[in-house]
Design an enzyme around this catalytic site. Structure first.
Site, PDB file in Angstrom:
ATOM      1  N   HIS A 191     -19.796   2.825  29.726  1.00  0.00           N
ATOM      2  CA  HIS A 191     -18.879   1.947  30.559  1.00  0.00           C
ATOM      3  C   HIS A 191     -17.879   3.018  31.246  1.00  0.00           C
ATOM      4  O   HIS A 191     -17.352   3.626  30.240  1.00  0.00           O
ATOM      5  CB  HIS A 191     -18.243   0.884  29.989  1.00  0.00           C
ATOM      6  CG  HIS A 191     -17.508  -0.013  30.993  1.00  0.00           C
ATOM      7  ND1 HIS A 191     -18.053  -1.073  31.579  1.00  0.00           N
ATOM      8  CD2 HIS A 191     -16.294   0.057  31.364  1.00  0.00           C
ATOM      9  CE1 HIS A 191     -17.167  -1.598  32.141  1.00  0.00           C
ATOM     10  NE2 HIS A 191     -16.029  -0.858  32.363  1.00  0.00           N
ATOM     11  N   CYS A 192     -17.856   3.266  32.519  1.00  0.00           N
ATOM     12  CA  CYS A 192     -17.392   4.215  33.227  1.00  0.00           C
ATOM     13  C   CYS A 192     -15.980   3.713  33.817  1.00  0.00           C
ATOM     14  O   CYS A 192     -15.874   2.912  34.703  1.00  0.00           O
ATOM     15  CB  CYS A 192     -17.948   5.021  33.988  1.00  0.00           C
ATOM     16  SG  CYS A 192     -17.220   6.374  34.810  1.00  0.00           S
ATOM     17  N   PRO A 193     -14.615   3.947  33.186  1.00  0.00           N
ATOM     18  CA  PRO A 193     -13.675   3.521  33.624  1.00  0.00           C
ATOM     19  C   PRO A 193     -13.172   4.095  35.315  1.00  0.00           C
ATOM     20  O   PRO A 193     -12.512   3.395  35.948  1.00  0.00           O
ATOM     21  CB  PRO A 193     -12.200   3.936  32.717  1.00  0.00           C
ATOM     22  CG  PRO A 193     -12.974   5.075  31.908  1.00  0.00           C
ATOM     23  CD  PRO A 193     -14.426   4.996  32.067  1.00  0.00           C
ATOM     24  N   ASN A 252     -15.114   1.681  37.429  1.00  0.00           N
ATOM     25  CA  ASN A 252     -14.845   0.382  36.610  1.00  0.00           C
ATOM     26  C   ASN A 252     -16.316  -0.462  36.926  1.00  0.00           C
ATOM     27  O   ASN A 252     -16.290  -1.462  37.414  1.00  0.00           O
ATOM     28  CB  ASN A 252     -13.828  -0.415  37.802  1.00  0.00           C
ATOM     29  CG  ASN A 252     -13.321  -1.757  37.306  1.00  0.00           C
ATOM     30  OD1 ASN A 252     -13.280  -2.028  35.915  1.00  0.00           O
ATOM     31  ND2 ASN A 252     -13.240  -2.559  38.187  1.00  0.00           N
ATOM     32  N   ASN A 253     -17.285   0.148  36.121  1.00  0.00           N
ATOM     33  CA  ASN A 253     -18.521  -0.252  36.278  1.00  0.00           C
ATOM     34  C   ASN A 253     -19.429   0.119  34.944  1.00  0.00           C
ATOM     35  O   ASN A 253     -19.097   1.228  34.587  1.00  0.00           O
ATOM     36  CB  ASN A 253     -19.234  -0.327  37.298  1.00  0.00           C
ATOM     37  CG  ASN A 253     -20.264  -1.289  37.653  1.00  0.00           C
ATOM     38  OD1 ASN A 253     -20.706  -2.112  36.800  1.00  0.00           O
ATOM     39  ND2 ASN A 253     -21.286  -0.987  38.761  1.00  0.00           N
TER      40      ASN A 253
END
Length: 323
Positions: A112-114, A117-118
């Site tokens: 999950h990549c901040p 945001n996805n």
């Protein structure tokens, strides 16, 4: 600071081309919905009731084994049990993990990549790679074109204007991003070459015969094609072209799982209804079977779509809840 008109034109054209590809890839990475397991992997109401009545243990696993007997499931938990998500109440497809941020199971979840945001998974992993590539090229281009003026700044070769500080700030910002992006992009290139996700790099997938860190690797060329597709004209464009359905994958294992039919992993899959999702409907038996070594027994197995299961739907680095 540039005085030559030709140099200005070339730099502006190159800059805006890289900028456009960077924004396009970034946009696709953010707004492409992560895919979740299809209904075939969800337990029926009767199976859920049975699971609730059975205590944790062998009886619990027997219910899951019966539910998974016709599914293309080849990986297990560390203890050898069927991978089941209590939150989503489904049997996890291979390489699928539960994201605690999105609170969903994500097909071929990477992390999950901040920054976007996805969740980065099967549906947008190619876009994420292109986003890293074009952002790196964008920063390197700025560093390269700004370098000569940055040197002039330190040697007092530039006019004493406010542009001097813009040039200095631009060079340092682009150089720092280039260093961080190059390490991240290089790491994901290595993952693609080995056909691994970030989660699988930290914890190798477990099959019936045990842990195998290279269980999904088919060789460099086939690993690349699994992410970018067969048509090279689409490789550099943020257009979905990955092979497969995200629920089952070819492996380098042959008949290692006594609970599964004697066909290689990844061939038990049927065509999907293109109305259910925004991605090209490519049956795994057509789009991925050619990634495997041509073997008569495998070809025979791929011509029987009767037992096939599908996987396609709509957004992981988080802890996985396995039993």
């Amino acid at each position: 600071s540039m005085e030559n008109t030709g140099e200005q034109v070339v730099c502006l054209m190159a800059y805006h081309l890289l900028f456009a590809m960077f924004v396009w890839s970034y946009w696709k990475t953010i707004f492409t919905l992560p895919m979740n397991p299809s209904k075939e992997f969800h337990l029926s109401y009767a199976e859920k009731e049975l699971l609730e009545r059975e205590p944790r243990g062998e009886a619990h696993q027997e219910v899951l084994r019966r539910a998974a007997k016709d599914l293309p499931i080849y990986t297990r938990t560390m203890s050898g049990a069927i991978r089941y998500c209590d939150r989503c109440q489904l049997i996890k497809p291979d390489r699928c993990h539960h994201c605690s941020v999105c609170d969903k199971c994500i097909l071929k979840m990477d992390h999950h990549c901040p920054w976007v945001n996805n969740c980065v998974g099967f549906s947008n992993y190619k876009f994420f790679l292109l986003f890293l590539a074009y952002s790196l090229l964008y920063c390197l281009f700025i560093v390269a074109t700004d370098l000569q003026y940055f040197i002039k700044f330190w040697t007092n070769g530039l006019p004493d204007t406010q542009a001097k500080f813009h040039i200095m700030f631009l060079f340092f910002a682009a150089a720092m991003f280039s260093v961080s992006l190059s390490s991240l992009f290089g790491y994901h290139c290595w993952l693609v070459s080995k056909n691994k996700s970030t989660l699988e790099a930290f914890r190798s997938p477990v099959f019936r015969h045990g842990t195998d860190k290279n269980g999904f690797s088919l060789g460099f060329s086939k690993n690349m094609r699994q992410v970018f597709g067969d048509e090279k004209k689409y490789w550099l464009l943020p257009i979905f072209s990955s092979l497969g359905d995200g629920c089952s994958f070819p492996t380098c294992l042959v008949n290692q799982d006594p609970e599964q039919p004697s066909t290689p992993a990844g061939l038990n899959s049927t065509a999907k209804n293109p109305e259910n999702h925004q991605f090209p409907a490519k049956p795994l038996r057509e789009s991925q079977s050619h990634l495997l070594t041509d073997s008569q027994s495998w070809m025979e197995g791929s011509t029987n779509p009767g037992k096939c299961k599908t996987g396609m739907s709509n957004p992981a680095l988080t802890m996985e809840n396995e039993t």
